[in-house]
Each structure stands twice: as structure tokens, then as C-alpha cells.
Design a protein around this motif. Structure first.
Motif, PDB file in Angstrom:
ATOM      1  N   LYS A 319       0.855  -1.185   0.000  1.00 16.18           N
ATOM      2  CA  LYS A 319       0.000   0.000   0.000  1.00 16.18           C
ATOM      3  C   LYS A 319       0.893   1.237   0.000  1.00 16.18           C
ATOM      4  N   PRO A 320       0.382   2.377  -0.483  1.00 15.93           N
ATOM      5  CA  PRO A 320       1.223   3.578  -0.542  1.00 15.93           C
ATOM      6  C   PRO A 320       1.848   3.958   0.795  1.00 15.93           C
ATOM      7  N   GLY A 321       1.156   3.702   1.917  1.00 16.82           N
ATOM      8  CA  GLY A 321       1.683   4.084   3.221  1.00 16.82           C
ATOM      9  C   GLY A 321       2.602   3.081   3.867  1.00 16.82           C
ATOM     10  N   ASP A 322       2.794   1.913   3.263  1.00 18.51           N
ATOM     11  CA  ASP A 322       3.683   0.900   3.838  1.00 18.51           C
ATOM     12  C   ASP A 322       5.141   1.355   3.781  1.00 18.51           C
ATOM     13  N   ILE A 323       5.909   0.988   4.822  1.00 21.03           N
ATOM     14  CA  ILE A 323       7.338   1.271   4.820  1.00 21.03           C
ATOM     15  C   ILE A 323       8.044   0.265   3.917  1.00 21.03           C
ATOM     16  N   VAL A 324       8.730   0.770   2.898  1.00 20.74           N
ATOM     17  CA  VAL A 324       9.546  -0.049   2.004  1.00 20.74           C
ATOM     18  C   VAL A 324      10.903   0.634   1.906  1.00 20.74           C
ATOM     19  N   ASP A 325      11.870   0.097   2.605  1.00 22.51           N
ATOM     20  CA  ASP A 325      13.170   0.738   2.753  1.00 22.51           C
ATOM     21  C   ASP A 325      13.820   1.009   1.396  1.00 22.51           C
ATOM     22  N   CYS A 326      14.546   2.116   1.312  1.00 22.13           N
ATOM     23  CA  CYS A 326      15.239   2.519   0.081  1.00 22.13           C
ATOM     24  C   CYS A 326      16.730   2.658   0.379  1.00 22.13           C
ATOM     25  N   PRO A 327      17.477   1.538   0.408  1.00 28.47           N
ATOM     26  CA  PRO A 327      18.914   1.612   0.710  1.00 28.47           C
ATOM     27  C   PRO A 327      19.723   2.114  -0.477  1.00 28.47           C
ATOM     28  N   LYS A 328      20.986   2.432  -0.223  1.00 31.22           N
ATOM     29  CA  LYS A 328      21.858   2.900  -1.297  1.00 31.22           C
ATOM     30  C   LYS A 328      22.069   1.818  -2.351  1.00 31.22           C
ATOM     31  N   TYR A 329      22.281   0.581  -1.882  1.00 31.48           N
ATOM     32  CA  TYR A 329      22.654  -0.504  -2.786  1.00 31.48           C
ATOM     33  C   TYR A 329      21.765  -1.708  -2.539  1.00 31.48           C
ATOM     34  N   LEU A 330      21.603  -2.505  -3.592  1.00 28.48           N
ATOM     35  CA  LEU A 330      20.954  -3.804  -3.462  1.00 28.48           C
ATOM     36  C   LEU A 330      21.578  -4.726  -4.503  1.00 28.48           C
ATOM     37  N   THR A 331      22.074  -5.871  -4.059  1.00 25.47           N
ATOM     38  CA  THR A 331      22.738  -6.789  -4.969  1.00 25.47           C
ATOM     39  C   THR A 331      21.841  -7.975  -5.269  1.00 25.47           C
ATOM     40  N   VAL A 332      21.553  -8.130  -6.558  1.00 23.84           N
ATOM     41  CA  VAL A 332      20.813  -9.301  -7.037  1.00 23.84           C
ATOM     42  C   VAL A 332      21.599  -9.821  -8.243  1.00 23.84           C
ATOM     43  N   GLY A 333      22.653 -10.553  -7.959  1.00 31.98           N
ATOM     44  CA  GLY A 333      23.567 -10.972  -9.020  1.00 31.98           C
ATOM     45  C   GLY A 333      24.515  -9.854  -9.400  1.00 31.98           C
ATOM     46  N   LYS A 334      23.990  -8.688  -9.584  1.00 29.90           N
ATOM     47  CA  LYS A 334      24.761  -7.469  -9.843  1.00 29.90           C
ATOM     48  C   LYS A 334      24.333  -6.416  -8.828  1.00 29.90           C
ATOM     49  N   GLN A 335      25.145  -5.405  -8.698  1.00 29.23           N
ATOM     50  CA  GLN A 335      24.813  -4.368  -7.721  1.00 29.23           C
ATOM     51  C   GLN A 335      23.988  -3.257  -8.378  1.00 29.23           C
ATOM     52  N   PHE A 336      22.807  -2.999  -7.812  1.00 33.54           N
ATOM     53  CA  PHE A 336      21.950  -1.910  -8.240  1.00 33.54           C
ATOM     54  C   PHE A 336      22.082  -0.764  -7.238  1.00 33.54           C
ATOM     55  N   HIS A 337      21.967   0.456  -7.716  1.00 37.58           N
ATOM     56  CA  HIS A 337      21.944   1.570  -6.779  1.00 37.58           C
ATOM     57  C   HIS A 337      21.080   2.696  -7.316  1.00 37.58           C
ATOM     58  N   ASN A 338      20.827   3.667  -6.472  1.00 35.91           N
ATOM     59  CA  ASN A 338      20.063   4.841  -6.854  1.00 35.91           C
ATOM     60  C   ASN A 338      21.019   5.925  -7.322  1.00 35.91           C
ATOM     61  N   VAL A 339      20.474   6.931  -7.986  1.00 30.08           N
ATOM     62  CA  VAL A 339      21.327   7.992  -8.508  1.00 30.08           C
ATOM     63  C   VAL A 339      22.113   8.622  -7.361  1.00 30.08           C
ATOM     64  N   GLU A 340      23.386   8.835  -7.619  1.00 33.83           N
ATOM     65  CA  GLU A 340      24.286   9.406  -6.628  1.00 33.83           C
ATOM     66  C   GLU A 340      24.261   8.612  -5.319  1.00 33.83           C
ATOM     67  N   THR A 341      23.986   7.320  -5.450  1.00 34.48           N
ATOM     68  CA  THR A 341      23.896   6.394  -4.309  1.00 34.48           C
ATOM     69  C   THR A 341      23.058   6.982  -3.170  1.00 34.48           C
ATOM     70  N   SER A 342      21.935   7.615  -3.536  1.00 32.82           N
ATOM     71  CA  SER A 342      21.043   8.189  -2.529  1.00 32.82           C
ATOM     72  C   SER A 342      20.306   7.078  -1.794  1.00 32.82           C
ATOM     73  N   GLU A 343      19.798   7.396  -0.622  1.00 31.40           N
ATOM     74  CA  GLU A 343      19.005   6.451   0.144  1.00 31.40           C
ATOM     75  C   GLU A 343      17.922   7.205   0.902  1.00 31.40           C
ATOM     76  N   HIS A 344      16.833   6.485   1.181  1.00 30.71           N
ATOM     77  CA  HIS A 344      15.727   7.037   1.971  1.00 30.71           C
ATOM     78  C   HIS A 344      15.311   5.959   2.970  1.00 30.71           C
ATOM     79  N   ARG A 345      15.903   5.990   4.110  1.00 26.48           N
ATOM     80  CA  ARG A 345      15.588   5.006   5.131  1.00 26.48           C
ATOM     81  C   ARG A 345      14.168   5.224   5.657  1.00 26.48           C
TER      82      ARG A 345
END
Length: 543
Positions: A319-345
Motif C-alpha cells: 500500500k502507498p503508506g507501507d514502509i519499504v526501505d530505500c537503501p543505497k545498494y541492493l545486490t541481485v547478481g549485480k549491484q543496483f543503486h540509486n542515482v548518486e547512491t542516494s538512500e531514503h531510510r
């Protein structure tokens, strides 16, 4: 790929928390903005111990990638005769009006003398005519320094290209009928230069306009020795009756002005259509040439999160109000990240959407089945079905992921997910209305699509989330426009070397718009000003 902003926090009621796993270790290749994966690119193939030297295969793929991307000096340096190769590759593509080659390698083999042979299929779009498809192969030899090089010869460009034979493009134009907008206003390349590819296709569909052939000629005498490909239909029984389109000359002029003034000389494309019936009001291709707006094949980047969000909301997985963490990196075979390695805990899913957080969306991949994203795209948005819009179109592709890395990429509009502005404008129209309408540019087209309406609660949430993206997220470039404008930005990585493509989709009233800017880096900064200029110039919807 998110164009991040600082997030403001406020007191909230307790919410369900959905955590995504953070990266345990850095992978070899960094995947940015939804991210291009080296193994998932257009020249991917598996390997085994019995395969030819991987270095040779990699060099062949790099040569094809450079050639397809128009990087002729780089392609030539990968050959045994760089000067000659550069001249031939340039003259071949320019002389035959080849717009954007697609070169796909097949399985490599090793010959008795140790040469590695890489067959490939060439699809060469001839401007305003069609696509010339043929097969050839690259020979690669190991040099004294141990490096692999493409063993240059004319025949690798095309098997029949030689020291005695070359190719010539023969064009023949037929006077075309008058083409008008929805109100009867004449449309022409003189008044609407970014519409030229569409006008040519409309005329061609009526049996008029350009047709031609690729001819093989003798280098010494100039005599034609054969025909390799024929394009266009010979005109038969043209009535001279005008071709009436769904286009609106006011919207078309505003779209072209916006592209000319805001695209900063980059390749860009735009489609605007009516939400209630799919009628196309404007198509822009800057510069004119290939109709990338309708027939292009692009990774849609984070604009695809509209479809991903629909899949999640349909099964009440978040749901839109659920907490879904936004870390800098996430590795699923390869490393994914957000622009400028931003995060929103401790971000909510709504904030993940408005800030376009890649890692949060990838962290939700187990909430949807491997085939589910493609099924939702086809069932509710008509993607991958055959559209009959009045001119040739590419109607999207959402293949089933081959592994978890590719599934992660598909969640954010990368990997093998392909779209274009026409398709993403239609996605936007469907998301905010709930009902798919086959896009059309002419009247009376056959419609063989079959879709299901989105539930109203899903539509309501999508509209709210797109509106929040304008008011407090990555689409703030549209925030000062009047009306209840909603949008979603996107940034799609193409290769590790090239700048990203920038995307934005938006809706206002009965209008949905999608725009892509090649090498635009971010959607908000590159495509956003184009759409803002268009919407500001045309404040009311056409009847």
C-alpha cells in the motif's frame, strides 16, 4: 533511475513495514538507474568451457556495438585495418541512408586455422523506406601482442560487398495525397518538420510516397548486377482523396516548438494522445528521420514503475503508506543503486514512487511472479499485443526474466523491457483512466486487442501517486502548471559508456504525454522541460 530530492518527514500512523535486503557485497558491474546489465544487453550470450576464447567473442560484440551505435572510429580500431574500416563503415551507412543499425551476433565458432568466426544478423533501417535484413560474419584473429582483432574485409560488412561490387540506394517518389489534421488543416514537412517520418509512413500506407531498392552495382561500369532489397508499394489506383488523421495541428506545432527549444540538440521523441479514445494528437521526432516516437525500442526506465506499481497494487502486495526501505545498494547478481547512491531510510512506498527509488522496487520483486509483470502489461495495458494505429508501430516487449538479476532489472524498466513514447503515453492513459484504448493516428483502424479494466481503487492510487510525484517528487518541473497534472520521471541506462536516456510521462485533463531524450541523463532535467513547454503552450484539450 531516480532524480532524488530531500524528503520531508511528518508524523504518521503505524504502517506495515516491507523490508528489502541490502547489498552484502559490491558486484563487479554497477547498475545505475534501473541499470544496464552487461549480460542482459543486446549482444548477450552464454559461454562454456568449449566456447571460443571469450576475449575474441567480447571483441566481436564490442565491434558490433560500436558500429550499431555510430561510433565508427572506435569500431575501426577493433579491426586489422582501422583507416580503411572507418571509411567503409561510414560510407556504407551514410550512402544507404541507414538510420540506426541493429546487429545481433549468433554463436561463435573456431575454424581450423584458429580464426574465431562470429555470425551476425544485420537489420538496417533505410530512412523513410523500411528495414534491410541480412546475415554476415566477423572473422577474428589473434595478433602478435595477444589481442584479438576483427580481420578486416569488405565482405564482413555484407557478403556481396567486394572490390568489384558495391551497393546503391535507388529511390522513387510518387506524388502523395493531401494529409490533414483532425479538423482538415493541411500537414506538411514544411510546416511540421518533426512530423516528416509520420507523413511518409501515412503516404506509404496509402500506396503513395517513397519506395525504392538496394541495388548491387559494378564498381567499374556502374551497371546494376542485382537487387538486394525492395521497399514500399508500387502505387495503384490512388484516388487523390485526402488522408485525414487524428492529429491536432495546434498540439503538433506546440510539440515541435518544445522539442526544438528544449531538447538541446539531442535526439528526442514525444507522443501526446487523448485518454478517452487513444487518438494521437501529436508525434514529434527531433531530428526528423527515423520515427523513434512510434517505432523506437527503448528501455523505459523508471516510467515503467507505473506498470510495476499496478502489478503490486492489483494483488494488494503493498500500500502507498507501507514502509519499504530505500537503501543505497541492493545486490541481485549485480549491484543496483540509486542515482548518486542516494538512500531514503524508512521511506513509504509512496515516497519510493515519487523519488523513484530503484532499490525499493527491486526489493519487492518476490511479491510478483516471474511472468506476472508481463501478464499485467498485456492484460491491462495491451502491451505486446498487435496494435493497428494506422502506421507501423512497435507495441512493446516484456519477456519473462531468465534469472533473478533480469527480474530485478525488469522491475525498474531495464533488462529486456522495451517501449517507446507511443507505448508509454498509452500506459499513462490506461493507468489514470483504468481502460486501455488502442492508440490511433488514422480513422477506422482494426482493433484486435483484448484487455481488462484496472480496478478503480488501483486507478485512484496511481493518480494520487503520480500527482504526488509532481507536487513533491522528481517531476516538480511541472508543479507550476495549472490543472491536476500527474507524472512519472525515468532515467534509463543504455550502456556503461553512454549517458542515460531521460524520460517523463504526464497527464492533464484528457491528455497523456510521453517524452524520451536520448543521452538526456535524467528525466526531470531533460524530458521534463519539453513536456512543460508543451502543456504551457496548449492550456486546453481539443474537442
Amino acid at each position: 533511475m531516480p532524480e532524488t530530492r530531500h524528503r520531508t518527514t511528518s508524523r504518521r500512523k503505524p504502517r506495515k513495514v516491507i523490508r528489502s535486503a541490502t547489498a552484502a557485497a559490491a558486484a563487479l558491474a554497477v547498475v545505475a538507474g534501473g541499470a544496464y546489465l552487461a549480460e542482459l544487453g543486446p549482444f548477450a550470450a552464454g559461454s562454456s568451457a568449449a566456447d571460443p576464447d571469450p576475449a575474441a567473442v567480447a571483441e566481436a560484440r564490442a565491434f558490433l556495438a560500436d558500429w550499431a551505435g555510430g561510433r565508427m572510429p572506435s569500431a575501426a580500431r577493433r579491426t586489422t585495418h582501422p583507416d580503411r574500416a572507418q571509411d567503409v563503415l561510414r560510407s556504407f551507412t551514410a550512402g544507404l541512408d541507414i538510420a540506426k543499425p541493429a546487429l545481433t551476433p549468433a554463436k561463435a565458432t573456431v575454424t581450423e586455422d584458429g580464426t574465431v568466426s562470429v555470425p551476425f544478423t544485420a537489420k538496417m533501417p533505410i530512412t523513410d523506406l523500411g528495414t534491410w535484413t541480412y546475415q554476415s560474419k566477423l572473422p577474428l584473429r589473434k595478433q602478435q601482442d595477444g589481442a584479438w582483432k576483427v580481420d578486416w574485409s569488405l565482405s564482413l560488412v555484407h557478403p556481396k560487398l567486394s572490390s568489384t561490387q558495391k551497393f546503391r540506394l535507388q529511390r522513387e517518389d510518387v506524388e502523395r495525397p493531401k494529409i490533414t489534421d483532425r479538423g482538415g488543416v493541411a500537414l506538411s514537412g514544411g510546416t511540421h518538420p518533426f512530423l516528416v517520418p509520420v507523413l511518409n509512413q501515412l503516404a506509404g500506407a496509402a500506396g503513395a510516397g517513397p519506395h525504392g531498392a538496394i541495388q548491387r552495382v559494378d564498381r567499374a561500369t556502374g551497371e546494376v548486377s542485382g537487387t538486394e532489397a525492395v521497399f514500399g508499394k508500387k502505387p495503384t489506383g490512388l484516388t487523390g482523396k485526402p488522408i485525414r488523421t487524428t492529429l491536432d495541428s495546434t498540439w503538433q506545432a506546440a510539440a515541435e516548438k518544445a522539442l526544438a527549444s528544449k531538447a538541446e540538440g539531442k535526439n528526442a521523441a514525444l507522443v501526446a494522445l487523448r485518454i478517452d479514445d487513444g487518438q494521437i494528437l501529436a508525434v514529434g521526432n527531433a531530428p526528423a528521420g527515423f520515427n523513434r516516437a512510434v517505432s523506437g525500442t527503448y528501455a523505459p526506465g523508471s516510467t515503467w514503475k507505473i506498470v510495476t506499481t499496478s502489478a503490486l497494487l492489483l494483488k494488494d502486495a503493498v500500500k502507498p503508506g507501507d514502509i519499504v526501505d530505500c537503501p543505497k545498494y541492493l545486490t541481485v547478481g549485480k549491484q543496483f543503486h540509486n542515482v548518486e547512491t542516494s538512500e531514503h531510510r524508512n521511506a513509504t512506498f509512496l515516497q519510493d514512487f515519487t523519488e523513484s527509488c530503484n532499490t525499493a522496487f527491486i526489493g519487492l520483486r518476490d511479491k510478483v511472479g516471474d511472468r506476472e509483470l508481463g501478464n499485467v502489461a498485456g492484460t491491462y495495458f495491451g502491451i505486446g499485443q498487435e496494435w493497428h494505429i494506422g502506421i507501423p508501430s512497435f507495441d512493446g516487449s516484456v519477456p519473462t526474466p531468465r534469472d533473478q538479476t533480469e527480474k530485478a532489472a525488469s522491475m525498474i524498466g531495464q533488462g529486456r523491457v522495451l517501449a517507446n513514447p507511443l507505448l508509454m503515453a498509452s500506459v499513462t492513459a490506461t493507468a489514470v483512466s483504468g481502460t486501455f484504448h488502442q492508440p490511433t493516428i488514422t480513422h477506422g483502424n482494426e482493433d484486435t486487442t483484448a484487455t481488462t479494466a484496472l480496478p478503480q481503487n488501483v486507478v485512484t492510487r496511481l493518480r494520487e501517486m503520480m500527482r504526488a510525484t509532481v507536487t513533491e517528487g522528481t517531476a516538480k518541473v511541472l508543479a507550476d502548471l495549472p490543472g491536476d497534472v500527474g507524472a512519472k520521471t525515468g532515467t534509463a541506462e543504455v550502456t556503461e559508456e553512454d549517458p542515460n536516456n531521460g524520460w517523463i510521462v504526464a497527464h492533464r485533463g484528457n491528455i497523456a504525454i510521453a517524452c524520451v531524450v536520448e543521452k538526456g541523463r535524467t528525466g526531470g532535467a531533460s524530458a521534463g522541460p519539453i513536456v512543460r513547454s508543451l502543456l504551457a503552450a496548449v492550456p486546453t484539450d481539443p474537442s
